[in-house]
Design a protein around this motif. Structure first.
Motif, PDB file in Angstrom:
ATOM      1  N   UNK A  88       0.820  -1.206   0.000  1.00 11.31           N
ATOM      2  CA  UNK A  88       0.000   0.000   0.000  1.00 11.31           C
ATOM      3  C   UNK A  88       0.847   1.246   0.000  1.00 11.31           C
ATOM      4  N   UNK A  89       0.500   2.186   0.878  1.00  8.64           N
ATOM      5  CA  UNK A  89       1.144   3.495   0.880  1.00  8.64           C
ATOM      6  C   UNK A  89       2.456   3.481   1.672  1.00  8.64           C
ATOM      7  N   UNK A  90       3.309   2.515   1.366  1.00  9.29           N
ATOM      8  CA  UNK A  90       4.580   2.373   2.075  1.00  9.29           C
ATOM      9  C   UNK A  90       5.596   1.673   1.173  1.00  9.29           C
ATOM     10  N   UNK A  91       6.805   1.558   1.683  1.00  9.02           N
ATOM     11  CA  UNK A  91       7.871   0.836   0.989  1.00  9.02           C
ATOM     12  C   UNK A  91       7.869  -0.603   1.487  1.00  9.02           C
ATOM     13  N   UNK A  92       7.717  -1.560   0.595  1.00  2.00           N
ATOM     14  CA  UNK A  92       7.652  -2.958   1.028  1.00  2.00           C
ATOM     15  C   UNK A  92       9.018  -3.408   1.544  1.00  2.00           C
ATOM     16  N   UNK A  93       8.998  -4.344   2.525  1.00  2.00           N
ATOM     17  CA  UNK A  93      10.268  -4.787   3.112  1.00  2.00           C
ATOM     18  C   UNK A  93      10.374  -6.302   3.276  1.00  2.00           C
ATOM     19  N   UNK A  94       9.337  -7.045   2.886  1.00  2.00           N
ATOM     20  CA  UNK A  94       9.419  -8.498   2.942  1.00  2.00           C
ATOM     21  C   UNK A  94       9.074  -9.113   4.279  1.00  2.00           C
ATOM     22  N   UNK A  95       8.719  -8.292   5.269  1.00  2.00           N
ATOM     23  CA  UNK A  95       8.426  -8.828   6.603  1.00  2.00           C
ATOM     24  C   UNK A  95       7.329  -9.883   6.562  1.00  2.00           C
ATOM     25  N   UNK A  96       6.276  -9.629   5.790  1.00  2.00           N
ATOM     26  CA  UNK A  96       5.142 -10.558   5.749  1.00  2.00           C
ATOM     27  C   UNK A  96       5.497 -11.885   5.081  1.00  2.00           C
ATOM     28  N   UNK A  97       6.623 -11.925   4.361  1.00  2.00           N
ATOM     29  CA  UNK A  97       7.061 -13.167   3.731  1.00  2.00           C
ATOM     30  C   UNK A  97       7.907 -14.011   4.676  1.00  2.00           C
ATOM     31  N   UNK A  98       8.255 -13.428   5.808  1.00  2.00           N
ATOM     32  CA  UNK A  98       9.139 -14.089   6.761  1.00  2.00           C
ATOM     33  C   UNK A  98       8.376 -14.627   7.964  1.00  2.00           C
ATOM     34  N   UNK A  99       7.388 -13.853   8.438  1.00  2.00           N
ATOM     35  CA  UNK A  99       6.647 -14.244   9.633  1.00  2.00           C
ATOM     36  C   UNK A  99       5.187 -13.854   9.490  1.00  2.00           C
ATOM     37  N   UNK A 100       4.340 -14.472  10.303  1.00  2.00           N
ATOM     38  CA  UNK A 100       2.935 -14.100  10.314  1.00  2.00           C
ATOM     39  C   UNK A 100       2.044 -15.074   9.570  1.00  2.00           C
ATOM     40  N   UNK A 101       0.801 -14.650   9.360  1.00  2.79           N
ATOM     41  CA  UNK A 101      -0.239 -15.529   8.821  1.00  2.79           C
ATOM     42  C   UNK A 101       0.081 -16.058   7.431  1.00  2.79           C
ATOM     43  N   UNK A 102       0.627 -15.200   6.554  1.00  2.50           N
ATOM     44  CA  UNK A 102       0.894 -15.644   5.187  1.00  2.50           C
ATOM     45  C   UNK A 102       2.003 -16.685   5.151  1.00  2.50           C
ATOM     46  N   UNK A 103       3.030 -16.481   5.961  1.00  2.95           N
ATOM     47  CA  UNK A 103       4.122 -17.456   6.014  1.00  2.95           C
ATOM     48  C   UNK A 103       3.607 -18.805   6.525  1.00  2.95           C
ATOM     49  N   UNK A 104       2.686 -18.777   7.486  1.00  2.33           N
ATOM     50  CA  UNK A 104       2.110 -20.026   7.993  1.00  2.33           C
ATOM     51  C   UNK A 104       1.280 -20.722   6.915  1.00  2.33           C
ATOM     52  N   UNK A 175      -4.744  -1.541   1.240  1.00  2.00           N
ATOM     53  CA  UNK A 175      -4.653  -2.762   0.430  1.00  2.00           C
ATOM     54  C   UNK A 175      -5.743  -3.787   0.759  1.00  2.00           C
ATOM     55  N   UNK A 176      -6.296  -3.723   1.981  1.00  2.00           N
ATOM     56  CA  UNK A 176      -7.436  -4.575   2.303  1.00  2.00           C
ATOM     57  C   UNK A 176      -8.631  -4.251   1.425  1.00  2.00           C
ATOM     58  N   UNK A 177      -8.781  -2.974   1.086  1.00  2.00           N
ATOM     59  CA  UNK A 177      -9.814  -2.567   0.139  1.00  2.00           C
ATOM     60  C   UNK A 177      -9.532  -3.171  -1.232  1.00  2.00           C
ATOM     61  N   UNK A 198     -10.056  -3.286   6.412  1.00  2.00           N
ATOM     62  CA  UNK A 198     -10.317  -2.572   5.156  1.00  2.00           C
ATOM     63  C   UNK A 198     -11.404  -1.516   5.363  1.00  2.00           C
ATOM     64  N   UNK A 199     -11.086  -0.221   5.192  1.00  2.00           N
ATOM     65  CA  UNK A 199     -12.079   0.851   5.372  1.00  2.00           C
ATOM     66  C   UNK A 199     -12.850   1.108   4.079  1.00  2.00           C
ATOM     67  N   UNK A 200     -13.747   0.208   3.733  1.00  2.00           N
ATOM     68  CA  UNK A 200     -14.392   0.223   2.421  1.00  2.00           C
ATOM     69  C   UNK A 200     -15.327   1.407   2.198  1.00  2.00           C
ATOM     70  N   UNK A 201     -15.910   1.934   3.271  1.00  2.00           N
ATOM     71  CA  UNK A 201     -16.946   2.954   3.121  1.00  2.00           C
ATOM     72  C   UNK A 201     -16.411   4.361   2.996  1.00  2.00           C
TER      73      UNK A 201
END
Length: 480
Positions: A88-104, A175-177, A198-201
């Motif tokens: 989203x509105x940031x610089x990606x750093x790969x953290x989510x590929x290392x730990x957390x729900x997606x890695x599991x 990005x949830x949107x 996600x703030x859809x509204x």
């Protein structure tokens, strides 16, 4: 309360070591960068670039730009899903590929992990670091959705082992949107979406933001919210005189949100409100905040107690840190453009509204004028209103008609009123947790049992959906 005690100790240590921290900040930053490089290598996260059309809606425009993305194949086996963290509105750093729900998920299903960077953010800059307001016109949600679809198609085509791979995408906040809408626009490309906070509204005015902030502090204790209210209002009155401004400058001398001598009263108060925002606070943070303010000398006025806390917390607020930096913040300006053309949802204040602790006004008209001033010649109030209406018309606002989308919202999230807090449909559950913005994404030591449980529920549901989509393939994986 053991965690609260430890955090209080950390606050005390941080306050005592303030000078040392400032001296060593560069060294600490360098160590953090080195540590991330180590993790990227350790978990085999590699950086790549893809050539993407600049304008997906103009067949006669052949211009392109380079999208940055990160990939980890360490858990992948042919046929496993592609699991994408949408940036989203940031610089990606790969953290989510290392730990957390997606890695599991990748571990359970032999998935390939990918993180994509959003156009005009991080290093994915179509016109480099210096571009005109006119060149911002390609920064639109529709273009971003097309980027994701284009990326998935080309990425799969370039990797034969992904021919039969299903696609799971996740996004937090904005990005949830996007990942929710991908199931509306491209259900043939994206199989499953997982959206956090996600703030859809979207809309023009959003006064509820600070009402949630009020409730979070008030739920700790009446004394706490009263300290915030009285301290803020006293600051407001002090800023009306030269002697008062001197007192404010002394009280906030250690904060990192700008030079008070060069800021007007509204800018100072706005930054204080920003620091009091609870959006990214971890579990029990407000309990710690309120306790730390109450531990000050009883004779200290609420103004000084609040100033002490604001000064300390400001050192951990990213937007405040950028104020102290001489480097232009491209990410912030790009997000301001999106806010001024499609997002809106300006966080407004009205001193007549007793459901927040801030004695000040922040109107929609002022926010719109700031947009016009910042992006003059391109952005007008008509452009903003039309952009918001178009987003709602295209995607259905708070309650989209989607399937195979699981959404998580937090009770402490100031954006929660922009979301529908009940299921969208039979195959689109919305689960509400006792936490703040995107609290389900990255595991913390102090996560509540409820947060841990909802992560497990998300993983189980995605596993169930994968079996429904490709029952034979999933049975083979279980046998392996």
């Amino acid at each position: 309360m053991k965690e609260v005690f430890y955090v209080l100790c950390a606050i005390a240590i941080a306050a005592c070591a303030e000078d040392d921290a400032q001296t060593n900040s560069t060294a600490i930053a360098d160590q953090s960068i080195d540590f991330m490089k180590y993790l990227m290598k350790r978990y085999k996260v590699k950086e790549h670039w893809m050539t993407v059309p600049l304008d997906h809606f103009n067949l006669f425009d052949n211009r392109t730009w380079q999208m940055r993305y990160l990939v980890s194949e360490r858990l992948f086996k042919p046929g496993g899903p592609i699991i994408i963290e949408v940036g989203g509105e940031w610089t990606i750093d790969g953290t989510s590929l290392i730990m957390g729900s997606l890695a599991e998920l990748a571990r359970d299903h032999h998935g390939m992990l990918v993180e994509t960077e959003h156009r005009y953010y991080g290093e994915s800059l179509p016109f480099g670091k210096n571009f005109t307001v006119e060149q911002y016109k390609y920064l639109q949600m529709e273009q971003a959705l097309e980027d994701i679809a284009y990326f998935i198609e080309k990425f799969k085509a370039a990797n034969p082992a992904l021919n039969n791979s299903k696609v799971i995408i996740h996004g937090c906040s904005y990005p949830g949107m996007l990942v929710t809408w991908m199931r509306i626009r491209f259900p043939h490309i994206v199989d499953i979406s997982y959206a956090s906070s996600a703030p859809l509204g979207v809309g023009l005015d959003y006064p509820e933001f600070f009402e949630v902030v009020n409730d979070v502090y008030a739920n700790v204790s009446g004394e706490c919210i009263e300290t915030v209210r009285v301290g803020f209002n006293e600051t407001t009155h002090l800023l009306k005189t030269d002697a008062g401004r001197t007192k404010v400058r002394e009280a906030f001398k250690g904060w990192t949100c700008g030079d008070i001598d060069e800021m007007n009263s509204m800018e100072i108060l706005g930054k204080i409100v920003q620091v009091l925002n609870v959006m990214h606070d971890p579990s029990q943070y407000e309990e710690v905040a309120c306790l730390s303010m109450s531990l000050d000398d009883d004779e200290l006025k609420a103004f000084q107690r609040l100033a002490n806390f604001i000064t300390l917390k400001s050192k951990h607020i990213a937007s405040c840190k950028s104020e102290a930096s001489a480097e232009p913040d491209i990410n912030s300006k790009s997000w301001a453009y999106q806010t001024c053309t499609e997002m809106g949802t300006f966080q407004t204040l009205n001193r007549k509204n007793s459901h927040h602790p801030f004695e000040m006004d922040m109107s929609v008209e002022e926010s719109v004028q700031e947009c016009v001033d910042e992006f003059g010649g391109v952005v007008t109030e008509h452009v903003l209103r039309t952009g918001i209406e178009r987003v709602i018309r295209r995607y259905g606002g708070k309650k989209p008609k989607v399937t195979k989308v699981v959404s998580i919202q937090g009770t402490h999230d100031p954006w929660k009123h922009l979301a529908h807090l009940e299921d969208y449909g039979p195959e689109a559950p919305v689960w509400v947790i006792d936490g703040s913005h995107c609290a389900d994404v990255t595991p913390r030591d102090d996560d509540s049992e409820q947060v841990v449980e909802v992560r497990a529920r998300v993983k189980n549901l995605i596993t169930k959906w994968l079996k429904e989509i490709s029952p034979e393939e999933e049975e083979e994986k279980e046998e392996v």
